[in-house]
Design an enzyme around this catalytic site. Structure first.
Site, PDB file in Angstrom:
ATOM      1  N   HIS A 173      18.169   3.151 -40.300  1.00 61.13           N
ATOM      2  CA  HIS A 173      19.330   2.592 -41.014  1.00 61.13           C
ATOM      3  C   HIS A 173      18.841   2.319 -42.415  1.00 61.13           C
ATOM      4  O   HIS A 173      17.771   1.745 -42.573  1.00 61.13           O
ATOM      5  CB  HIS A 173      19.765   1.251 -40.441  1.00 61.13           C
ATOM      6  CG  HIS A 173      20.012   1.219 -38.984  1.00 61.13           C
ATOM      7  ND1 HIS A 173      21.259   1.115 -38.448  1.00 61.13           N
ATOM      8  CD2 HIS A 173      19.174   1.276 -37.924  1.00 61.13           C
ATOM      9  CE1 HIS A 173      21.184   1.083 -37.133  1.00 61.13           C
ATOM     10  NE2 HIS A 173      19.926   1.182 -36.783  1.00 61.13           N
ATOM     11  N   CYS A 201      26.877   2.152 -37.488  1.00 57.20           N
ATOM     12  CA  CYS A 201      25.961   3.043 -36.769  1.00 57.20           C
ATOM     13  C   CYS A 201      26.523   3.635 -35.471  1.00 57.20           C
ATOM     14  O   CYS A 201      26.300   4.820 -35.214  1.00 57.20           O
ATOM     15  CB  CYS A 201      24.609   2.390 -36.532  1.00 57.20           C
ATOM     16  SG  CYS A 201      24.597   0.612 -36.607  1.00 57.20           S
ATOM     17  N   HIS A 212      22.575   6.772 -41.954  1.00 51.99           N
ATOM     18  CA  HIS A 212      21.694   6.814 -40.789  1.00 51.99           C
ATOM     19  C   HIS A 212      20.983   8.138 -40.768  1.00 51.99           C
ATOM     20  O   HIS A 212      21.603   9.189 -40.833  1.00 51.99           O
ATOM     21  CB  HIS A 212      22.497   6.556 -39.518  1.00 51.99           C
ATOM     22  CG  HIS A 212      23.098   5.196 -39.519  1.00 51.99           C
ATOM     23  ND1 HIS A 212      24.390   4.948 -39.915  1.00 51.99           N
ATOM     24  CD2 HIS A 212      22.550   3.988 -39.255  1.00 51.99           C
ATOM     25  CE1 HIS A 212      24.611   3.651 -39.871  1.00 51.99           C
ATOM     26  NE2 HIS A 212      23.525   3.040 -39.481  1.00 51.99           N
ATOM     27  N   GLN A 260      29.188  -1.484 -46.776  1.00 55.94           N
ATOM     28  CA  GLN A 260      27.777  -1.133 -46.845  1.00 55.94           C
ATOM     29  C   GLN A 260      27.634   0.268 -47.425  1.00 55.94           C
ATOM     30  O   GLN A 260      28.418   1.156 -47.093  1.00 55.94           O
ATOM     31  CB  GLN A 260      27.172  -1.123 -45.442  1.00 55.94           C
ATOM     32  CG  GLN A 260      27.139  -2.481 -44.775  1.00 55.94           C
ATOM     33  CD  GLN A 260      26.623  -2.371 -43.361  1.00 55.94           C
ATOM     34  OE1 GLN A 260      27.082  -1.545 -42.582  1.00 55.94           O
ATOM     35  NE2 GLN A 260      25.664  -3.214 -43.024  1.00 55.94           N
TER      36      GLN A 260
END
Length: 648
Positions: free
Chosen positions: A519, A338, A389, A385
């Site tokens: 997120h 992020c 975002h 992952q």
RNA sequence: GCCGAUGUAGCUCAGUGGUAGAGCACUUCCUUGGUAAGGAAGGGGUCAUGGGUUCAACUCCCAUCAUUGGCUCCA
């Protein structure tokens, strides 16, 4: 006389003082044999405890959780008695019932260490004690009496528990030579227990706090019939066969190397192919939903994570900083994507008309998990992952949540995850100070999640106080082969990072506003998702995903050339095909390729070569007969299309 | 990190204080076989790593590393 109301609302009269067992017996003898516990006005009771008031009751057998509960709880007491027999002076912690069985936490006398080898003799003792038909005797006592009893017994753990209890609610249960502080309910006597298996030993901190003393925990399970135990053990064996670590090794999907490092998975060609396909699949969906791809480096300056707050919160648990020849320069392996994405957002001013902006990246992150936490692919130190975002206006939150839920549901549907749960995590209403962001924003975000989940028909559990300090969230969980729950997808609202990175957009009122971040990761991490997928499918992946879709098996070497021709044709049609041209009989080739979970086996021999066909054999279904290559490619394409068909 | 267990051939696992074994896999040969294991021969191991005890250690002891069950189920 008292009036007893049954679940079907029928009322019968009994003499005051009758107990659950006799009530059951008045209905039928066979029922009485099976009753393990009873609820009296919704309170769980022993079936041997006299009832002196009018009450509505429910009777519980083994098949009901309440019945198993009493059964295993009593078993835990017998386990404790057996331990006290072999190891006098042992101090007892708690011995609760769990989903499958029970455990007891004990503090063994100085110098005694239990090992697996000690378990059989304890099992034997439990069976022995069970056969003596020991009666469980309930006793109401005062707090002072309880304190006195356990002071005399010298059991400080129990004393600690009693000190936290209110006077007047304390009960003891006694069976044979063992007395325990216990709320109950229990079986009438120990003879119900016919089969026992002590499953494992583990260290467990007293009350789950690592600052406390470590006790020895003994896990066990008991059954009213030997046969049930045998069935349970078979079930455990079956579950082990689905273990992703075992299948991952067999199918050569991933591996670990001591030399590379613990918790750092190596994706082997077949696993990588599978993972790439999953990524392509999600990328395609995301494109449709307006996500923009970004790619960011695996490291970032320490300052970046100081700004994001990750350094303060996770710095100690992450890998040590990377130093460079430049003085005072420090980089960290990224624990999150992020901060990088926030910096991309900041590159240029944004208008409210631009929002939402959705940056997506399969970003690999690194976290230093404690060594004892590592577990196959589900708990690793390096993982990717399927991160994105979403930067949006507060009024867009619900809309965005709806869209993300759609993506998650589409994925679960496509991969046939039918048994999942979702959890909405909200703030602790009594402790609002520990969260960042205004009351108004929180309320908006929380109701956006609740409404979005309800609109999509999710079966949700709401947990108060489980939200992150920076925002509420919605998580999706599935169970693995061994019944362990894993969190997969997550959708989280974040008010913190926009604040810390001073993100802004120009509103319609021509003043600057702060966007909200979401997120989200529908898979969670590729590693964990693939692990759960392996266990879910037992390695029999859906046709569109599996590394090898078909293997051609020539009946003998004479047909290798024709097999080669078929292979080329199929590969040209994007059907992933190999030839098994080993010098083996057809039965052997079929067996080996079935074990490798190949969806389609294509057998070619004289007949096929002459008629330009293939004999198709489908995984775990068997012979499907002969067909032309064109028919087969159409069959595969149709099957794949049906699996990936989008829902609306 | 802590408590318990484990580490022997590519895989699954036996085994002993005196120079290491099986099945599968692999290589070669025979066989050319029609829907879940054809036959024979052969190659392959610093017994996780590092110390120690011993005439002698894969085996016993200690440490390290890795794997693994657990450390949230509240009397």
């Amino acid at each position: 006389m008292i009036k007893i109301t049954f679940p079907d609302n029928k009322v019968r009269e009994y003499e005051s003082g009758i107990n659950g067992y006799d009530i059951a017996k008045s209905l039928s003898n066979s029922l009485a044999q099976e009753i393990l516990s009873i609820s009296v006005n919704d309170e769980l009771w022993d079936i041997s405890r006299p009832i002196n008031i009018d009450a509505s009751i429910k009777l519980f057998k083994w098949e009901q959780t309440e019945g198993k509960h009493a059964f295993w709880h009593s078993s835990a007491h017998i386990l404790a008695e057996a331990i006290e027999f072999y190891y006098p002076g042992t101090k007892f912690g708690i011995g609760p019932v769990i989903e499958n069985g029970f455990y007891y936490d004990v503090d063994l006398p100085e110098g005694i260490i239990l090992t697996d080898n000690d378990l059989p003799k304890i099992e034997q003792k439990i069976l022995e004690l069970s056969r003596t038909k020991c009666v469980f005797v309930r006793e109401d006592i005062s707090k002072a009496e309880a304190l006195d009893f356990f002071t005399k017994k010298n059991d400080p753990l129990k004393l600690e528990l009693i000190n936290e209890l209110e006077d007047g609610t304390i009960t003891l249960y006694k069976q044979g030579n063992f007395t325990d502080l216990c709320r109950g309910p229990h079986l009438p006597d120990s003879s119900f227990i016919k089969a026992v298996k002590l499953l494992s030993l583990a260290g467990a901190y007293w009350r789950g706090n690592e600052k406390n003393k470590q006790l020895t925990r003994i896990y066990g399970i008991t059954f009213p019939k030997q046969k049930l135990l045998e069935e349970y053990l078979i079930l455990l064996e079956e579950a082990k066969k689905r273990d992703h670590r075992k299948i991952g090794k067999e199918l050569e999907l991933f591996a670990f190397s001591q030399k590379v490092g613990a918790g750092l998975p190596l994706w082997l060609p077949k696993g990588a192919m599978l993972r790439e396909r999953l990524e392509q699949f999600l990328k395609k969906v995301q494109k449709k939903y307006g996500y923009l791809p970004v790619i960011t480096p695996h490291i970032g300056q320490k300052e970046l994570y100081v700004t994001s707050g990750h350094y303060a919160k996770y710095g100690a648990d992450s890998f040590q900083p990377i130093h460079t020849p430049a003085e005072d320069e420090e980089f960290l392996l990224k624990p999150m994507n992020c901060p990088h994405h926030c910096e991309i957002y900041k590159l240029k001013p944004h208008s409210y008309r631009d929002l939402p902006i959705r940056f997506a990246e399969f970003g690999t992150v690194y976290r230093y998990e404690q060594s004892g936490e590592l577990h196959g692919l589900t708990r690793v130190r390096s993982f990717t992952q399927d991160d994105a975002h979403i930067f949006c206006r507060p009024d867009q939150l619900k809309e965005e949540f709806l869209k993300v839920i759609d993506i998650v549901l589409y994925i679960f549907k496509t991969l046939e995850f039918k048994d999942f749960t979702s959890q909405i995590s909200l703030r602790d209403p009594n402790n609002k100070e520990k969260y960042i962001g205004s009351d108004e924003n929180w309320e908006k975000a929380e109701s956006a999640i609740i409404e979005a989940a309800a609109e999509k028909g999710l079966n949700t559990v709401v947990e108060l106080g489980e939200a992150a300090f920076y925002g509420p969230k919605l998580d999706f969980m599935v169970k693995d082969a061994l019944g362990r729950k894993w969190q997969l997808g997550t959708i989280q609202v974040d008010y913190n990072l926009p604040e810390r990175f001073e993100l802004e957009y120009m509103g319609s009122d021509n003043t600057k506003h702060r966007p909200v971040m979401i997120h989200r990761a529908p898979f969670g991490s590729m590693e964990r998702f693939v692990a759960v997928l392996i266990e879910h499918t037992a390695g029999k992946f859906p046709l569109w995903l599996t590394p090898e879709q078909a293997v051609i098996l020539p009946i003998s070497e004479k047909y290798n050339e024709y097999a080669k021709k078929v292979e080329n044709l199929l590969n040209n049609c994007d059907i992933r095909t190999l030839i098994d041209d080993r010098n083996e009989k057809i039965g052997k080739k079929i067996r080996d390729n079935e074990l490798k979970r190949i969806p389609y086996l294509l057998i070619v021999g004289e007949k096929e070569e002459q008629t330009e066909t293939i004999a198709v054999r489908k995984q775990s279904e068997g012979d499907k007969g002969s067909m032309t290559i064109e028919d087969f490619t159409n069959l595969i394409k149709k099957e794949v299309d049906e699996m990936l068909e989008e829902h609306n």
